[in-house]
Scaffold this motif. Structure first.
Motif, mmCIF file in Angstrom:
data_model
loop_
_atom_site.group_PDB
_atom_site.id
_atom_site.type_symbol
_atom_site.label_atom_id
_atom_site.label_comp_id
_atom_site.label_asym_id
_atom_site.label_seq_id
_atom_site.Cartn_x
_atom_site.Cartn_y
_atom_site.Cartn_z
ATOM 1 N N LEU A 76 0.820 -1.206 0.000
ATOM 2 C CA LEU A 76 0.000 0.000 0.000
ATOM 3 C C LEU A 76 0.857 1.260 0.000
ATOM 4 O O LEU A 76 2.014 1.239 0.403
ATOM 5 N N ILE A 77 0.253 2.363 -0.422
ATOM 6 C CA ILE A 77 0.905 3.670 -0.323
ATOM 7 C C ILE A 77 0.847 4.096 1.145
ATOM 8 O O ILE A 77 -0.198 4.014 1.778
ATOM 9 N N GLY A 78 1.944 4.548 1.694
ATOM 10 C CA GLY A 78 1.974 4.966 3.097
ATOM 11 C C GLY A 78 2.411 3.826 3.994
ATOM 12 O O GLY A 78 2.391 2.658 3.615
ATOM 13 N N GLU A 79 2.834 4.177 5.177
ATOM 14 C CA GLU A 79 3.314 3.173 6.126
ATOM 15 C C GLU A 79 2.203 2.792 7.095
ATOM 16 O O GLU A 79 1.977 3.455 8.104
ATOM 17 N N ILE A 80 1.547 1.696 6.791
ATOM 18 C CA ILE A 80 0.452 1.219 7.625
ATOM 19 C C ILE A 80 0.969 0.809 9.004
ATOM 20 O O ILE A 80 0.260 0.900 9.998
#
Length: 94
Positions: A76-80
């Motif tokens: 995913l885009i971003g750091e979950i």
């Protein structure tokens, strides 16, 4: 005629739709807003301004295990992994 005793599910925006005067309908087991005014008024609003459809009922993903956060960080885009437990973040799949 068959009737169901199962309660319809509600999206997180259900109360907002209620406050705005929506009428609701069963949409695949979800209590979804159908319209806020007449069909003609809805049509004109979308043609002259904007229309928004609540999609929160359409998808759910459950990822578990010790490497779940790392797998999601990769996909995913971003750091979950930086999102707190029980929290959510809008994102896109890479």
């Amino acid at each position: 005629m068959t009737t169901s005793t199962t309660a319809l599910r509600r999206t997180p925006l259900h109360e907002v739709h209620e406050r705005l005067g929506a009428s609701f309908t069963d949409f695949g087991g979800w209590d979804m807003p159908l319209r806020y005014a007449s069909d003609l008024a809805e049509h004109r609003a979308v043609r002259n301004a904007a229309g928004i459809f609540d999609l929160s009922h359409m998808g759910e993903v459950k990822v578990t295990g010790p490497d779940a956060a790392a797998a999601l960080d990769h996909a995913l885009i971003g750091e979950i992994s930086k999102v707190g437990l029980g929290r959510a973040r809008y994102t896109m799949i890479v």
